[in-house]
Scaffold this active site. Sequence first.
Site, PDB file in Angstrom:
ATOM      1  N   GLU A  93       0.841  -1.196   0.000  1.00 59.04           N
ATOM      2  CA  GLU A  93       0.000   0.000   0.000  1.00 59.04           C
ATOM      3  C   GLU A  93       0.878   1.248   0.000  1.00 59.04           C
ATOM      4  O   GLU A  93       1.902   1.279   0.693  1.00 59.04           O
ATOM      5  CB  GLU A  93      -0.903   0.008   1.238  1.00 59.04           C
ATOM      6  N   HIS A 111      -8.529  -0.425   1.621  1.00 63.95           N
ATOM      7  CA  HIS A 111      -8.276  -0.216   3.059  1.00 63.95           C
ATOM      8  C   HIS A 111      -9.326   0.730   3.656  1.00 63.95           C
ATOM      9  O   HIS A 111      -8.994   1.786   4.199  1.00 63.95           O
ATOM     10  CB  HIS A 111      -6.863   0.342   3.282  1.00 63.95           C
TER      11      HIS A 111
END
Length: 315
Positions: free
Chosen positions: A271, A289
Amino acid sequence: MKILANDGIDPLGKSLLEKAGFTVDTEHIPQDQLAEKLPAYDAITVRSATKVRKELIDGCPDLKLIGRGGVGMDNIDVAYARSKGIAVVNTPAASSLSVAELVFAHLLSGVRFLYDSQRKMPVEGDTNFGGLKKAYAKGVELRGKTLGIVGIGRIGRETAKVGLGLGMDVIVSDLSEAPASLPVTLSGGITVDVPIKQVPLEELLRNSDFISLHVPFTDKPVIGAAEFELLKPGVGLVNAARGGVIDEEALIAALNAGKVAFAGLDVFDNEPTPRKELLTHPKVSLTPHIGAATGEAQERIGEELANLIIAQLTK
């Protein structure tokens, strides 16, 4: 005192802090500019985007508090900050239900092929309606299936409660002792204690129809190549915990081999740049997320974080 809410804070939390006499700045400062600008503040609140590491802490000798809106604090050097006398607080309970509901969004998407249908219907729905109908004809129900939950902390417990409410059999694995039952609240405020069973991880992997992970990342994945060999054929996996908890290379291999029917992923190794193989995989349900990204959770997080800050900095 001045507080930098670098990843934002709910208006309720901001209002509570301001009523307590704090100045709250919600303008985001990019990570590469924090070392220059953070020394002007007495406290900083972050979510998962901003990192507060040793080097940044060393450059802010007057920093009094680091607040994490959410559960995991792997983006903060917690022990080092505390060794410098800086308070570090988080809000582990506030987002639990929202994360649990996202887990079931992925599970329900998986068992009815919504992740694939949403991609293909806009492209083929007007020319291959019958073909798509046939392709998605083998859905299954969650009721009566076994849900394995790895990690029975606050989020794991909320996930278990949702599963129990849907009529699933819940088994759990955790290093700590799990409760024998969980209170499931139904409409009208009726609460029923429903039993769950704690088992070793290997037993959970072998016997679960669906698995949801709720543990922090440590030094290696909880489910790697060896663990994938233990899983039931056609299992569904959901990771709304942390990237790295599932070995992504091994997951892709298991999806391609048919060992895993589908995966629901809210978190990723790299990420904010997840690997394309996962983003484009036809058997993966994807979210960026957003486990705690509901209005209700953000309000609870903001309120809890504000009260923690007020308690710490007005002693």
